[in-house]
Design a protein around this motif. Structure first.
Motif, mmCIF file in Angstrom:
data_model
loop_
_atom_site.group_PDB
_atom_site.id
_atom_site.type_symbol
_atom_site.label_atom_id
_atom_site.label_comp_id
_atom_site.label_asym_id
_atom_site.label_seq_id
_atom_site.Cartn_x
_atom_site.Cartn_y
_atom_site.Cartn_z
ATOM 1 N N SER A 21 0.127 -15.225 5.288
ATOM 2 C CA SER A 21 1.083 -16.295 5.592
ATOM 3 C C SER A 21 1.215 -17.346 4.212
ATOM 4 N N VAL A 22 -0.003 -17.373 3.558
ATOM 5 C CA VAL A 22 -0.110 -17.995 2.295
ATOM 6 C C VAL A 22 0.614 -17.222 0.886
ATOM 7 N N THR A 23 -0.184 -16.072 0.768
ATOM 8 C CA THR A 23 0.309 -15.366 -0.377
ATOM 9 C C THR A 23 1.729 -14.517 -0.345
ATOM 10 N N PHE A 24 2.048 -14.345 0.939
ATOM 11 C CA PHE A 24 3.205 -13.403 1.354
ATOM 12 C C PHE A 24 3.070 -11.919 1.068
ATOM 13 N N LEU A 25 1.730 -11.441 0.723
ATOM 14 C CA LEU A 25 1.506 -10.250 0.428
ATOM 15 C C LEU A 25 1.059 -9.432 1.832
ATOM 16 N N ALA A 26 1.308 -7.991 1.644
ATOM 17 C CA ALA A 26 0.904 -7.412 2.770
ATOM 18 C C ALA A 26 -0.631 -7.338 2.847
ATOM 19 N N PRO A 27 -1.257 -6.905 3.846
ATOM 20 C CA PRO A 27 -2.527 -6.962 4.106
ATOM 21 C C PRO A 27 -3.457 -5.705 3.337
ATOM 22 N N PRO A 28 -4.681 -5.765 2.895
ATOM 23 C CA PRO A 28 -5.425 -4.879 2.328
ATOM 24 C C PRO A 28 -5.280 -3.501 3.124
ATOM 25 N N GLU A 29 -5.354 -3.556 4.450
ATOM 26 C CA GLU A 29 -5.382 -2.543 5.166
ATOM 27 C C GLU A 29 -4.236 -1.450 4.907
ATOM 28 N N LEU A 30 -3.167 -2.247 4.627
ATOM 29 C CA LEU A 30 -1.867 -1.179 4.339
ATOM 30 C C LEU A 30 -2.116 -0.261 2.959
ATOM 31 N N LYS A 31 -3.136 -0.361 2.074
ATOM 32 C CA LYS A 31 -3.316 0.176 0.960
ATOM 33 C C LYS A 31 -4.074 1.533 1.456
ATOM 34 N N SER A 32 -4.621 1.451 2.418
ATOM 35 C CA SER A 32 -5.315 2.813 3.201
ATOM 36 C C SER A 32 -3.943 3.951 3.332
ATOM 37 N N ILE A 33 -3.017 3.405 3.653
ATOM 38 C CA ILE A 33 -1.715 4.170 3.878
ATOM 39 C C ILE A 33 -0.883 4.631 2.689
ATOM 40 N N HIS A 34 -0.902 3.482 1.998
ATOM 41 C CA HIS A 34 -0.043 3.905 0.451
ATOM 42 C C HIS A 34 -0.843 2.998 -0.555
ATOM 43 N N PRO A 35 -0.952 3.563 -1.623
ATOM 44 C CA PRO A 35 -1.787 2.802 -2.719
ATOM 45 C C PRO A 35 -1.178 1.354 -3.090
ATOM 46 N N ASP A 44 5.147 11.407 8.178
ATOM 47 C CA ASP A 44 5.927 12.483 8.945
ATOM 48 C C ASP A 44 5.382 13.733 8.376
ATOM 49 N N ASP A 45 4.645 14.521 9.361
ATOM 50 C CA ASP A 45 4.065 15.649 8.759
ATOM 51 C C ASP A 45 3.347 15.797 7.712
ATOM 52 N N GLY A 46 2.626 14.696 7.748
ATOM 53 C CA GLY A 46 1.615 14.815 6.654
ATOM 54 C C GLY A 46 2.245 14.201 5.242
ATOM 55 N N LEU A 47 3.320 13.811 5.164
ATOM 56 C CA LEU A 47 4.044 13.421 4.067
ATOM 57 C C LEU A 47 4.074 11.725 4.168
ATOM 58 N N ILE A 48 3.841 11.116 3.191
ATOM 59 C CA ILE A 48 3.726 9.465 3.382
ATOM 60 C C ILE A 48 4.895 9.268 2.217
ATOM 61 N N ILE A 49 5.990 8.464 2.903
ATOM 62 C CA ILE A 49 7.070 8.085 2.084
ATOM 63 C C ILE A 49 7.364 6.638 2.235
ATOM 64 N N ALA A 50 7.346 6.091 0.899
ATOM 65 C CA ALA A 50 7.509 4.728 0.884
ATOM 66 C C ALA A 50 9.029 4.328 0.412
ATOM 67 N N GLU A 51 9.477 3.224 0.277
ATOM 68 C CA GLU A 51 10.758 2.821 -0.163
ATOM 69 C C GLU A 51 11.866 2.966 1.126
ATOM 70 N N SER A 52 12.432 1.810 1.324
ATOM 71 C CA SER A 52 13.468 2.037 2.514
ATOM 72 C C SER A 52 14.356 2.846 2.312
ATOM 73 N N GLY A 53 14.870 3.173 1.100
ATOM 74 C CA GLY A 53 16.275 4.208 0.824
ATOM 75 C C GLY A 53 15.728 5.688 1.014
ATOM 76 N N ALA A 54 14.553 5.916 0.339
ATOM 77 C CA ALA A 54 14.036 7.190 0.444
ATOM 78 C C ALA A 54 13.877 7.569 1.798
ATOM 79 N N ILE A 55 13.262 6.445 2.638
ATOM 80 C CA ILE A 55 12.904 6.905 3.903
ATOM 81 C C ILE A 55 14.137 7.131 4.790
ATOM 82 N N THR A 56 15.172 6.291 4.448
ATOM 83 C CA THR A 56 16.396 6.614 5.074
ATOM 84 C C THR A 56 17.081 8.011 4.777
#
Length: 194
Positions: A21-35, A44-56
């Motif tokens: 709520s102060v820094t507006f940054l994602a929590p450190p735990e999310l880095k375990s999913i994506h650097p 999905d099926d072992g793939l990690i996909i970031a970026e909304s457009g790419a996911i869509t």
């Protein structure tokens, strides 16, 4: 993303990560999913996909059964692709700049005015592009609408929807989709658990 997942009628699990709520940054735990610790991100099926457009694009290509995107190579597909990427490029940048300037609370020499001018230009373009339309492309719900719904919601959250009649009508129309309603309900439940 949940709206698209609901439209595609596929099973999924939401793992919520709340921003600080102060820094507006994602929590450190999310880095375990994506650097980079960015969201949204899917696995999905072992793939990690970031970026909304790419996911869509990935979800529609894999699960869309020739729905939610025009035929590749068509004029409509080019228009679709432009809107899909417009959301995370031309549209979001000035909106984020406005948000950051407001959050910072300092007088700026350039950035504040630039963000205001560019935001108005981008949102007016979006609004004019919706004139006489229910959807952005091909008069059917596509990934472009999923992506641009975020922009429409930001306009609404900023209290400026009354300035943009076509965006207001568009957002109301998108909200009639049962998948959109389910996605919002699921999101609220997930947030309540955190």
């Amino acid at each position: 993303m949940q709206g698209l997942l609901e439209e595609l009628n596929i099973k999924y699990e939401i793992v919520p990560y709340l921003r600080d709520s102060v820094t507006f940054l994602a929590p450190p735990e999310l880095k375990s999913i994506h650097p980079l610790g960015k969201s949204p991100v899917i696995e999905d099926d072992g793939l990690i996909i970031a970026e909304s457009g790419a996911i869509t694009e990935y979800l529609i290509d894999k699960y869309g059964d020739k729905q939610f995107a025009p035929v590749r190579g068509s004029k409509e597909y080019v228009e679709y692709s432009q809107w899909l990427h417009f959301a995370e490029s031309s549209a979001i940048l000035p909106l984020l700049l406005k948000m950051f300037v407001a959050k910072d609370g300092c007088k700026t020499n350039f950035l504040g005015d630039y963000a205001d001018i560019e935001t108005a230009k981008v949102i007016q373009f979006f609004d004019q592009s919706l004139q006489g339309k229910r959807y952005l492309v091909s008069e059917q719900l596509t990934g472009a609408d999923i992506m641009m719904s975020f922009i429409a919601e930001l306009v609404q959250n900023n209290g400026e929807l009354d300035k943009y009649k076509n965006i207001a009508t568009y957002l109301e129309q998108l909200a009639t989709h049962p998948a959109f309603i389910r996605a919002n309900e699921i999101e609220l439940k997930a947030e309540a658990k955190v």
